[in-house]
Design a protein around this motif. Sequence first.
Motif, PDB file in Angstrom:
ATOM      1  N   THR A 255       2.044  -3.566  -7.633  1.00 33.39           N
ATOM      2  CA  THR A 255       1.734  -2.515  -6.655  1.00 33.39           C
ATOM      3  C   THR A 255       0.649  -1.584  -7.169  1.00 33.39           C
ATOM      4  N   ALA A 256       0.713  -1.256  -8.471  1.00 30.55           N
ATOM      5  CA  ALA A 256      -0.286  -0.361  -9.061  1.00 30.55           C
ATOM      6  C   ALA A 256      -1.686  -0.960  -8.935  1.00 30.55           C
ATOM      7  N   TYR A 257      -1.822  -2.237  -9.262  1.00 31.37           N
ATOM      8  CA  TYR A 257      -3.135  -2.893  -9.142  1.00 31.37           C
ATOM      9  C   TYR A 257      -3.593  -2.948  -7.686  1.00 31.37           C
ATOM     10  N   ALA A 258      -2.658  -3.265  -6.786  1.00 33.36           N
ATOM     11  CA  ALA A 258      -3.024  -3.379  -5.367  1.00 33.36           C
ATOM     12  C   ALA A 258      -3.490  -2.045  -4.807  1.00 33.36           C
ATOM     13  N   GLN A 259      -2.788  -0.962  -5.170  1.00 36.17           N
ATOM     14  CA  GLN A 259      -3.120   0.351  -4.617  1.00 36.17           C
ATOM     15  C   GLN A 259      -4.366   0.962  -5.250  1.00 36.17           C
ATOM     16  N   GLU A 260      -4.703   0.517  -6.463  1.00 35.50           N
ATOM     17  CA  GLU A 260      -5.885   1.060  -7.134  1.00 35.50           C
ATOM     18  C   GLU A 260      -7.134   0.215  -6.879  1.00 35.50           C
ATOM     19  N   GLY A 261      -7.057  -0.678  -5.895  1.00 34.98           N
ATOM     20  CA  GLY A 261      -8.228  -1.462  -5.527  1.00 34.98           C
ATOM     21  C   GLY A 261      -8.576  -2.566  -6.500  1.00 34.98           C
ATOM     22  N   GLN A 262      -7.580  -3.109  -7.183  1.00 30.31           N
ATOM     23  CA  GLN A 262      -7.798  -4.243  -8.087  1.00 30.31           C
ATOM     24  C   GLN A 262      -6.914  -5.415  -7.647  1.00 30.31           C
ATOM     25  N   PRO A 263      -7.183  -5.950  -6.459  1.00 28.25           N
ATOM     26  CA  PRO A 263      -6.309  -6.988  -5.902  1.00 28.25           C
ATOM     27  C   PRO A 263      -6.289  -8.281  -6.701  1.00 28.25           C
ATOM     28  N   THR A 264      -7.418  -8.604  -7.359  1.00 24.24           N
ATOM     29  CA  THR A 264      -7.462  -9.835  -8.149  1.00 24.24           C
ATOM     30  C   THR A 264      -6.434  -9.797  -9.268  1.00 24.24           C
ATOM     31  N   LYS A 265      -6.385  -8.667  -9.968  1.00 28.11           N
ATOM     32  CA  LYS A 265      -5.423  -8.527 -11.064  1.00 28.11           C
ATOM     33  C   LYS A 265      -3.989  -8.523 -10.532  1.00 28.11           C
ATOM     34  N   ALA A 266      -3.803  -7.961  -9.349  1.00 25.76           N
ATOM     35  CA  ALA A 266      -2.463  -7.969  -8.748  1.00 25.76           C
ATOM     36  C   ALA A 266      -1.994  -9.402  -8.519  1.00 25.76           C
ATOM     37  N   ILE A 285       6.308  -8.472  -2.152  1.00 21.91           N
ATOM     38  CA  ILE A 285       5.689  -9.242  -1.063  1.00 21.91           C
ATOM     39  C   ILE A 285       4.637  -8.399  -0.350  1.00 21.91           C
ATOM     40  N   VAL A 286       4.974  -7.144  -0.062  1.00 23.94           N
ATOM     41  CA  VAL A 286       4.049  -6.262   0.654  1.00 23.94           C
ATOM     42  C   VAL A 286       2.783  -6.021  -0.172  1.00 23.94           C
ATOM     43  N   SER A 287       2.954  -5.778  -1.482  1.00 28.79           N
ATOM     44  CA  SER A 287       1.798  -5.508  -2.344  1.00 28.79           C
ATOM     45  C   SER A 287       0.894  -6.731  -2.474  1.00 28.79           C
ATOM     46  N   VAL A 288       1.506  -7.914  -2.581  1.00 31.22           N
ATOM     47  CA  VAL A 288       0.709  -9.140  -2.709  1.00 31.22           C
ATOM     48  C   VAL A 288      -0.035  -9.426  -1.406  1.00 31.22           C
ATOM     49  N   LEU A 289       0.632  -9.221  -0.275  1.00 27.35           N
ATOM     50  CA  LEU A 289      -0.040  -9.408   1.014  1.00 27.35           C
ATOM     51  C   LEU A 289      -1.202  -8.419   1.162  1.00 27.35           C
ATOM     52  N   SER A 290      -1.007  -7.202   0.676  1.00 32.89           N
ATOM     53  CA  SER A 290      -2.077  -6.206   0.711  1.00 32.89           C
ATOM     54  C   SER A 290      -3.266  -6.658  -0.133  1.00 32.89           C
ATOM     55  N   SER A 291      -2.970  -7.263  -1.283  1.00 27.18           N
ATOM     56  CA  SER A 291      -4.044  -7.768  -2.148  1.00 27.18           C
ATOM     57  C   SER A 291      -4.798  -8.901  -1.462  1.00 27.18           C
ATOM     58  N   CYS A 292      -4.063  -9.798  -0.821  1.00 32.21           N
ATOM     59  CA  CYS A 292      -4.703 -10.897  -0.076  1.00 32.21           C
ATOM     60  C   CYS A 292      -5.585 -10.342   1.037  1.00 32.21           C
ATOM     61  N   ALA A 293      -5.115  -9.277   1.687  1.00 35.27           N
ATOM     62  CA  ALA A 293      -5.896  -8.654   2.758  1.00 35.27           C
ATOM     63  C   ALA A 293      -7.192  -8.068   2.219  1.00 35.27           C
ATOM     64  N   GLN A 294      -7.114  -7.425   1.050  1.00 36.07           N
ATOM     65  CA  GLN A 294      -8.316  -6.826   0.462  1.00 36.07           C
ATOM     66  C   GLN A 294      -9.341  -7.886   0.082  1.00 36.07           C
TER      67      GLN A 294
END
Length: 560
Positions: A255-266, A285-294
């Motif tokens: 979640t930390a990576y996803a929210q800080e704009g580092q979706p690849t690392k997430a 699941i929500v954080s990973v989907l957010s990373s995929c969206a980014q």
Amino acid sequence: MSQLVQIHAQMIRNHLSQDPFGVSKLIEFCALSEYGNLHYAHRLFDQIPEPNTFTWNTIIRGYASSSFPRQSLHLFIQMLKSSTYPNLYTFPFVIKACTHLVAFEEGRQVHGMVLKKGADNDVFLINGLIHLYASCGKIDAARKLFDCSCKRDLVSWNSILCGYTNCGLMEQAKTLFEEMMERDVVSWNVMINGYAKLGDIEKARELFNMMPTRNVESWNIMISAYAKCGLLESSKKLFDEMPERNVVSWSGIITAYAQEGQPTKALVVFDEMRRAQMKPNCRTIVSVLSSCAQLGALDQGKGIHIYVNQSKIKVDSIIGTALIDMYAKCGCVKNAVRIFDKLESRDVFAWTAMIGGLALNGHGKKALELFGEMEGAGVKPNAVTFVGVLCACSHCGLVEMAWHYFNTMKTVYGISPQIEHYGCMVDVLGRAGRLEEAMSFLKSSPAKVDAILWGTILGACWIHRDVKLGENVGDLLFRLEPNDSGIHVLLSNIYARVGRWDDARKVRLLMESKSLRKNPACSAIEVHGLLVMPEYTAQHLSPYSGKQSLILMPKGIPNS
């Protein structure tokens, strides 16, 4: 549950469905087991002519621990009206429900019943009341109850300590912590979490280092604290040092990576989580989907969706909203609409995600129609909803309608326009060529106008070849952001578009004199199910380039 239903059917066939002991055991499983069904338990309960105290307590307890604690209070009121009077085991569950609901007045009434019952010396009840008052922000009442209690245990101390930290009163918490004759890992965790909430990472780490023993939660608190302060490297370092991890640990760092704009690392950490055979929870699941969206990683997003279905994870409004957002941002609008239509209950976030997704993909009119349906369904929009609505108006060129919705925000829904809404309105006016109106709107707005808004005007000047206004806005932006290469490039392009090549060249020379370069664009694509994107990290250096590398990530979920 399927086996329990069969047992219940056998009880009915053998005329045992009214047996108090047997039915109470059915209700106990349905209401309290993680594999149960609270709705089924309530239906069973309603069929009992005269439930005993144990059965009342079971159903009240089930709701108190569920997502519907208010139902626990309704049942308690029914119990008071019936011939069955609550006992000492009833009150803790009712107090727990009040705590979840932050229901101070109802909690005080229950406290009065406890006093009338003569149970004010029951340490379990007193601890529950201390926690209730502290959770409601009534820390003085909680402290008074703590001081008057003749029986205190470690839970009592931790409850009042937690109350102080939740209210941000760390000096009082520190004093109480130092007075404690006995401390456990919970006491230390409460203090660390209190400092972490205030952003005092140094004191939190100091206490963490002093802890005699740590549990997984201790590590999770510190990982979350570093992440909230934007110290992701420190957070990941601590994560790597953990002796053991649970799903909260993995979810926290993802979640930390996803929210800080580092979706690849997430997604990289999520891949490690799957290899560790750790089952993700809803937050993961929500954080990973957010990373995929980014990233626009549609295949990976579909893989997560398949995993959700195969794992029989309920697609509630939270996961549903994440799926809608992912599909919409990946350009797969049909799938987003399909998820939205299947949702049993739609909250404001689900509606907002669908409206924003339609607007993002050029379906402005459909977005506005959906907003009308949202209003008709009685769902109150929020500030983000109106960002999607105004974007829809912008893409459709509906200037007057945009003004209508912008004014409706304040007059009908009481939402004060924020900088994002002003940006949308500037974009609407700029696309329509009403540049002077956009300028007047910005100058009269109460919001602080930043470089992004002026940059929107400059972009509109390029579209409509308004060199004079572009020069004025460009001069203003040079003062605000003198080293922004994008401003120089855009102004140069405005000159070039009207054939003023000498002026365009001057702006380019000005860039060179400042040693400014336009930031190169980069894209992420999927090739044969692998996410391919540039990454500037030494650990993934490509043999083909000294600067950029390709990270290849498998799509989908292994073993799914």
